[in-house]
Scaffold this motif. Structure first.
Motif, PDB file in Angstrom:
ATOM      1  N   UNK A   1       8.928   3.523  -6.066  1.00  0.00           N
ATOM      2  CA  UNK A   1       8.934   4.982  -6.523  1.00  0.00           C
ATOM      3  C   UNK A   1      10.126   5.141  -7.388  1.00  0.00           C
ATOM      4  N   UNK A   2       9.668   5.852  -8.297  1.00  0.00           N
ATOM      5  CA  UNK A   2      10.933   6.312  -9.220  1.00  0.00           C
ATOM      6  C   UNK A   2      11.115   7.863  -8.923  1.00  0.00           C
TER       7      UNK A   2
ATOM      8  N   UNK B   1       8.978  11.001  -9.923  1.00  0.00           N
ATOM      9  CA  UNK B   1       8.424  10.665 -11.457  1.00  0.00           C
ATOM     10  C   UNK B   1       7.245   9.830 -11.581  1.00  0.00           C
ATOM     11  N   UNK B   2       7.138   8.909 -10.379  1.00  0.00           N
ATOM     12  CA  UNK B   2       5.969   7.885 -10.421  1.00  0.00           C
ATOM     13  C   UNK B   2       6.098   7.114  -9.049  1.00  0.00           C
ATOM     14  N   UNK B   3       4.826   6.512  -8.729  1.00  0.00           N
ATOM     15  CA  UNK B   3       4.764   5.830  -7.486  1.00  0.00           C
ATOM     16  C   UNK B   3       3.412   4.618  -7.845  1.00  0.00           C
TER      17      UNK B   3
ATOM     18  N   UNK C   1      -2.042   1.944   4.074  1.00  0.00           N
ATOM     19  CA  UNK C   1      -2.491   2.181   2.480  1.00  0.00           C
ATOM     20  C   UNK C   1      -2.430   3.389   1.626  1.00  0.00           C
ATOM     21  N   UNK C   2      -1.373   3.967   2.039  1.00  0.00           N
ATOM     22  CA  UNK C   2      -1.150   5.337   1.330  1.00  0.00           C
ATOM     23  C   UNK C   2      -1.275   5.390   0.147  1.00  0.00           C
TER      24      UNK C   2
ATOM     25  N   UNK D   1       2.153   9.923  -1.208  1.00  0.00           N
ATOM     26  CA  UNK D   1       3.550   9.777  -1.127  1.00  0.00           C
ATOM     27  C   UNK D   1       4.302  10.821  -2.310  1.00  0.00           C
ATOM     28  N   UNK D   2       3.838  11.162  -3.223  1.00  0.00           N
ATOM     29  CA  UNK D   2       4.359  12.205  -4.216  1.00  0.00           C
ATOM     30  C   UNK D   2       4.606  13.507  -3.407  1.00  0.00           C
ATOM     31  N   UNK D   3       3.427  13.976  -2.740  1.00  0.00           N
ATOM     32  CA  UNK D   3       3.200  15.240  -2.346  1.00  0.00           C
ATOM     33  C   UNK D   3       4.292  15.398  -1.282  1.00  0.00           C
TER      34      UNK D   3
END
Length: 210
Positions: A5-6, A73-75, A54-55, A60-62
């Motif tokens: 995760x960034x 910024x990214x996953x 298995x998300x 994850x971002x939400x």
């Protein structure tokens, strides 16, 4: 599953702990934190986490983005081994067999910056000289790279480039007349800190391989 995760967040006391607490409440086990940037009042860190089940990246971002001040910024999935030192391992193998210095560099470089694959091409002709095991047999077979001009892939200075959904890093290796090209097919563009790390490793490999 292993994810990287960034995350960008305010650079103030307690902010990193807040991110860690939230990840913990979501069931993520933080395995490693890499500091990329501390500028303009914000911090950018890469978190390597073990995520339950298995998300998907959107979930994850939400869940993280609801926290005030935090921007995901990214996953993306990662194969990296937390706590490993791939740069030291690379330099050890190069020192043990300098004759294979640049082939070893190509094979090991993806693990340095969480890339999917790497190739070495001739700086003069653009011909593919060596590739990591994950790399396509030719750049024309790489997703989205067909038709990209050779000069875009072999600039005079270290640089990054986005081609479709593929993010590239290109590093001149003058000692060998080569360009090292790394590709990230999932996740964000290469950060300046990742580019700087790769540049230093290439410089040392060039010295050892002379």
């Amino acid at each position: 599953m292993m994810l990287r995760l960034r995350v960008s967040f305010p650079d103030r006391p307690g902010a990193l702990g807040q991110v860690a607490r939230v990840l913990g409440t979501l069931g993520a086990d933080i395995l490693q934190v890499t500091v990329l940037e501390r500028e303009t009042g914000r911090a950018v860190d890469d978190f390597t986490v073990s995520w339950p089940g298995a998300a998907d990246a959107d979930t994850v971002r939400d869940r993280l983005s609801v926290i005030p001040g935090i921007r995901v910024e990214a996953v993306w999935p990662t194969r990296e081994i937390p706590g490993a030192a791939p740069d030291y391992d690379l330099l050890k193998h190069v020192a043990a067999d300098p004759g294979r210095a640049f082939a070893t560099l190509v094979d090991a470089a993806p693990d340095l910056v969480s890339a999917a694959w790497a190739v070495a091409v001739s700086s003069g002709t653009g011909e593919l000289v060596h590739r990591s095991w994950q790399a396509p047999a030719s750049l024309d077979e790489a997703g989205g790279l067909a038709g990209v001009k050779s000069g875009d892939l072999t600039p005079l200075r270290p640089s990054t480039l986005a081609v479709g959904r593929c993010h590239l890093m290109s590093l001149p290796v003058p000692a060998a007349g080569l360009h090292l090209i790394l590709a990230r097919t999932e996740g964000p563009s290469f950060h300046r800190a990742e580019l700087d790390r790769a540049i230093r490793v290439v410089e040392i490999v060039s010295i050892l391989g002379r």
